[in-house]
Enzyme design. Structure first.
Site, PDB file in Angstrom:
ATOM      1  N   GLU A  55      42.358  37.994  37.856  1.00  0.00           N
ATOM      2  CA  GLU A  55      40.990  37.111  37.330  1.00  0.00           C
ATOM      3  C   GLU A  55      39.994  37.665  36.409  1.00  0.00           C
ATOM      4  OE1 GLU A  55      38.338  35.323  40.091  1.00  0.00           O
ATOM      5  OE2 GLU A  55      40.283  35.095  41.713  1.00  0.00           O
TER       6      GLU A  55
ATOM      7  N   GLU B 157      40.246  38.953  47.365  1.00  0.00           N
ATOM      8  CA  GLU B 157      38.712  39.852  47.465  1.00  0.00           C
ATOM      9  C   GLU B 157      38.435  39.388  49.190  1.00  0.00           C
ATOM     10  OE1 GLU B 157      36.003  37.888  45.027  1.00  0.00           O
ATOM     11  OE2 GLU B 157      37.083  38.865  43.487  1.00  0.00           O
TER      12      GLU B 157
HETATM   13  C1  NOJ Z   1      36.334  35.496  42.354  1.00  0.00           C
HETATM   14  C2  NOJ Z   1      36.817  34.933  43.292  1.00  0.00           C
HETATM   15  O1  NOJ Z   1      37.945  34.886  43.759  1.00  0.00           O
HETATM   16  C3  NOJ Z   1      36.794  32.950  42.911  1.00  0.00           C
HETATM   17  O2  NOJ Z   1      36.810  32.892  43.883  1.00  0.00           O
HETATM   18  C4  NOJ Z   1      34.920  33.449  42.230  1.00  0.00           C
HETATM   19  O3  NOJ Z   1      34.818  31.851  41.498  1.00  0.00           O
HETATM   20  C5  NOJ Z   1      35.124  33.994  40.568  1.00  0.00           C
HETATM   21  N1  NOJ Z   1      35.295  35.164  41.511  1.00  0.00           N
HETATM   22  C6  NOJ Z   1      33.802  33.896  40.504  1.00  0.00           C
HETATM   23  O4  NOJ Z   1      32.783  34.083  41.301  1.00  0.00           O
END
Ligand code: NOJ
Length: 465
Positions: free
Chosen positions: A371, A184
């Protein structure tokens, strides 16, 4: 033939990051990361860049986490039992990240043998359990000493990152065959440098565009290096994408939605796959056009190299409207189907939408959902929290969407649930629980939630009811 079946080669499993799961922030020679530093500095306070009230929704923004990541994360000392749980679940992949400050505590230069040893043990244990390690080089935890030299915005950043990547490829590349460079980049850069709600909490668009540019060059340099080493694996990056849709069926909103998606996702993905920045943003938004780094296209032409796959982090939907006052001429308004006030309001159909978009826009690139996860506020009540029907529905609906994507012919090859076990949520600390395993953040006790039993049935039968 039953419709909701996962192909045999589909990777299904869980994910977490080093900073959010390991704890042990000072153990065995590890140095401080920007996340450790800011957690300490700002625990219990509002982020320096955020106003206590969200300008879009009117809701109160949460202050930063009140507790610290090293006092409630236990993977470093207990990785074996975490991985044995993954094996019992029947999953065939685990996405983890390597902590740069554990491997090269000074950011550049000397390698810490204890850091290499730790990740060797983790990787070997995963492989011994039949679980593919899917490894991110970077997931939030820049060594603080490099931040002090300018971090992402320092012209030397790409070189630092390539040198760190080289150490990792040499140490683990014989066994790790799925690599990603950055997690990200959008959050590191937009939240960290445009709106100041994420470390290093800066509000400066010109600097943001420069930091983002160096981040992309660093990505290319790592991909180039990896390919030159002929290690026989794949390398990509993980980008986040909400399901962004126009608020009204009018051309201005369609354009506004496109600009928003192009900045959040296309800025990184188009550059990483095609070597260009999205033209619509540059053309329509002077704040972007006029603040671009000098000769940016020459740099992209010099360093660009395509990657092998794209990791997509999908959580929420985002309905977008034309707004001439906004820098992107685009503003998110209340989304369809969302529960008002709920953070990370689930919208399963959006998973199909984003995979369809990525597949069509990027010519059938190999896609992984790196994710996707269900956040529930922490009430510190073991009995209640291990009963998690919302998470079961969440898993069911989202994995069914994966099956639909595959049926539709999209090149979706895996899905990783965020996250494996309750851990530290960036600026929210322990106030949210995403895990399929419940964790007592005081004692480290772990218990499978009902959702993990359900997920395990999916992994073992490769069917979704
Ligand atoms: C994306 C992120 O990569 C991760 O680190 C985070 O905990 C999750 N979103 C949830 O916010």
């Amino acid at each position: 033939m039953y419709a909701f079946k996962l192909p045999d080669d589909f990777l299904i499993g869980t994910a977490n990051s080093a900073f959010q799961s390991e704890g042990a922030w000072q153990a065995d020679g590890k140095s401080e990361s920007i996340m450790d530093y800011f957690a300490r500095e700002f625990a219990g306070k509002y982020s320096p860049g955020s106003s206590p009230v969200n300008k879009v929704t009117g809701a109160r923004n949460l202050p930063n986490a009140e507790d610290l990541p090293d006092r409630g994360c236990f993977f470093y000392d207990n990785y074996e039992t975490y991985i044995e749980d993954m094996a019992k679940t029947g999953q065939n992949v685990y996405r983890l990240s390597l902590a740069w400050p554990r491997i090269i505590p000074a950011g550049v230069g000397e390698v810490n043998p204890k850091g290499i040893e730790f990740y060797n043990k983790v990787i070997n244990k995963l492989i011994e359990c039949g679980i593919t390690p899917f490894v991110d080089l970077y997931h939030w935890d820049l060594p603080q000493c490099l931040q002090e030299k300018g971090g992402f915005a320092c012209p030397e950043f790409p070189e630092w990152f390539e040198a760190y990547a080289k150490v990792c490829f040499e140490a683990f590349g014989d066994r790790v065959k799925m690599w990603s460079t950055f997690n990200e980049a959008q959050i590191s850069i937009h939240n960290g440098y445009c709106v100041g709600t994420f470390p290093p909490f800066i509000v400066d668009r010109k600097l943001a565009l420069l930091a983002g540019h160096y981040n992309l060059i660093a990505h290319f340099r790592a991909v180039r290096l990896y390919k030159s080493m002929n290690l026989g694996g794949k390398i990509g990056a993980v980008n986040c994408i909400p399901a962004i849709m126009p608020a009204r069926m009018v051309p201005e909103d369609v354009d506004a939605a496109e600009r928003r998606r192009d900045w959040y996702f296309g800025w990184w993905t188009e550059a990483m796959l095609e070597g260009t920045y999205p033209q619509k943003v540059l053309r329509d938004c002077p704040e972007y056009r006029n603040n671009m780094p000098e000769n940016y296209q020459d740099d992209l032409d010099k360093w660009f190299v395509p990657m092998d796959f794209i990791g997509v982090n999908y959580y929420v939907a985002n309905r977008t409207q034309y707004d001439p006052e906004n820098v992107l001429k685009s503003t998110p308004v209340a989304s369809f189907y969302s529960a008002p006030g709920q953070r990370y309001a689930p919208y399963p159909a959006g998973l199909f939408d984003v995979v369809q978009y990525v597949h069509e826009r990027y010519n059938g690139i190999e896609i992984y959902i790196t994710e996707n996860g269900c956040a529930i506020p922490n009430i510190n009540d073991k009995e209640k929290e291990i009963e998690d029907p919302e998470r079961i529905s969440y898993l069911r609906e989202h994995i069914r969407m994966c099956c639909r994507c595959i049926k539709a012919g999209y090149n979706l090859k895996g899905s990783m649930y965020w996250n494996d076990a309750d851990s530290y949520e960036m600026l929210d600390g322990y106030r949210l629980r995403f895990g399929m395993t419940w964790v007592d953040h005081q004692t480290g006790e772990r218990i499978w939630k009902k959702s993990r039993y359900y997920f395990s049935e999916i992994c073992k039968t490769r069917m979704v009811n």
